[in-house]
Design an enzyme around this catalytic site. Structure first.
Site, PDB file in Angstrom:
ATOM      1  CG  ASN A 210      56.454  77.740  39.144  1.00  0.00           C
ATOM      2  OD1 ASN A 210      55.790  77.416  38.177  1.00  0.00           O
ATOM      3  ND2 ASN A 210      56.280  77.186  40.344  1.00  0.00           N
ATOM      4  CE  LYS A 289      48.879  97.405  45.655  1.00  0.00           C
ATOM      5  NZ  LYS A 289      48.311  98.342  44.703  1.00  0.00           N
TER       6      LYS A 289
END
Ligand code: C5P
Length: 419
Positions: A210, A289
């Site tokens: 955030n 990934k």
């Protein structure tokens, strides 16, 4: 312990004959264990050389605003942030006028403007200059803005006049500074502060997070140190310096923050949860990934533990303070959180519109069981000090057994306090 020990005193020296006394002040401050850095105006260097202050403070003296070398080492913003207190001694009539006007046309005025720490001035000038209406009005304006005006004293002046305008003696300035720095409202208390965002890994290179910069939490930790507390800062990833004298543990995810808080909470008197903890994390972390294949990708998320609520639910819970960053219905959402998490106090703010996350200024509504207080828009340093003052006041009432939280629970801090 000596109140000045370990304190960061930024001494500003302006161009008055009393500058020679400030050299002795540096010696006395260091003898008390303070760290001293000196900023001189150009006029001050006509009275005493920077070398004198360098030798006495043990650090290079700062004189230039626009000196790339000096700015790279410790620029005006770093100096301003470094200071626990900024003392201008001597402060000339001209410097006071520039301070009132908010000028930033040399290093010392720029540092003064950028500094959020306590600002004190020790005026020194001819008695007629001190008595002039312009100076009086400047002095009053500075006082009204919270600047501490130390002195001046009365007596024989270097110009041969006698009257008010002498700078206070170094020993008097030392005593005044000690008193200023000793807020002491949390002396001997252990305060745990969480700050910054958390990062919830998706795969080895990606995460959910955030926009928290950590600045509010770090300012709260610094203000608690200033109030005399022993402070532990548990921090998510941020690019901020640890506040002087705070201990810091770095974590990344909410799970790590949770573990760190729980292992340190036992001896905590006050828990201030400023961190923007991610509410959810990916249900599983990919070991490699993730490759882009399909047009859309769904992530399954799992709830993270609510650290604050868990701390508040402990049998021997500390005094708990939460933060509520809201985009709407701030007050009612904050009150709901105060009740739902069973915490002692909540500091609510609106995020968005250049407020809250990732910016310098903020405004807070502080709410507790029996009351609330609005802290208007200000720098996070100032706000943090105001918030810590409220926390200290409520905490003091609590341990004296004069209050109960909205649920009627008498804070179990009593047991800890009498232990
Ligand atoms: O419920 P909400 O996330 O809005 O509550 C914010 C308060 O709760 C903040 O003080 C935050 O630090 C704390 N919190 C926590 N653990 C979580 C989520 C929030 O400690 N998982």
């Amino acid at each position: 312990m000596n109140k000045l020990s370990g304190k960061h005193v930024l001494l500003g020296v302006t161009g008055g004959i009393a500058a020679y006394k400030s050299a002795e002040l540096v010696r006395q401050l260091r003898r008390q264990g303070a760290e001293v850095r000196v900023v001189m105006t150009a006029a001050a260097t006509e009275f005493v050389t920077p070398l004198t202050f360098q030798a006495l403070s043990g650090h290079p003296v700062h004189t230039q605003l626009l000196d790339t070398g000096a700015e790279a080492a410790m620029g005006h913003i770093e100096l301003a942030r470094w200071a626990d207190v900024l003392l201008i001694a001597p402060a000339t009539a001209d410097f006071m006028a520039r301070l009132v006007a908010g000028r930033a046309n040399d290093l010392l005025t720029a540092v003064s403007l950028a500094c959020d720490a306590t600002l004190a001035i020790a005026p020194a000038m001819n008695r007629v200059m001190w008595d002039k209406q312009a100076t009086r009005e400047n002095m009053m304006a500075l006082k009204q803005r919270g600047v501490q005006v130390l002195g001046p004293a009365e007596g024989l002046q270097a110009c041969g006049d006698s009257g008010p305008g002498r700078m206070l003696e170094p020993v008097e300035l030392l005593a005044a500074l000690s008193a200023l720095l000793d807020t002491g409202t949390l002396a001997g208390r252990r305060v745990l502060v969480t700050a910054g965002p958390t990062r919830e890994a998706i795969d080895p290179v990606r995460y959910i997070s955030n926009r928290s910069s950590g600045r509010m939490g770090y300012a709260v930790a610094a203000a608690a140190v200033e109030a005399g507390a022993d402070v532990l800062l548990i921090s998510g990833p941020v690019s901020l310096e640890t506040p002087p004298r705070a201990r810091r543990i770095d974590v990344e995810s909410a799970a790590e923050m949770h573990a760190a808080v729980m292992s340190e909470i036992a001896l905590t008197d006050i828990f201030i949860s400023v961190a923007a903890v991610a509410d959810y994390r990916p249900a599983s972390v990919a070991s490699q990934k993730l490759k882009k294949t399909a047009a859309t990708l769904s992530l399954e998320l799992k709830r993270n533990p609510d650290i604050l609520a868990e701390v508040a639910a402990l049998t021997d819970a500390p005094f708990t303070v939460g933060f509520a960053a809201e985009t709407q219905a701030m007050e009612s959402n904050a009150r709901d959180k105060l009740r739902a998490k069973n915490i002692d106090m909540i500091a609510a703010n609106v995020v968005g519109q250049q407020l809250g996350f990732d910016c310098e200024d903020n405004a807070l509504r502080v709410i507790w069981g029996q009351g609330e207080q609005q802290l208007p828009l200000a720098g996070k340093g100032k706000l943090a000090r105001q918030l810590v003052a409220i926390i200290a006041e409520r905490f003091a009432l609590t341990i004296r057994g004069e209050t109960q939280n909205p649920q009627g629970k008498v804070f179990n801090i009593h047991a800890k306090d009498s232990a």
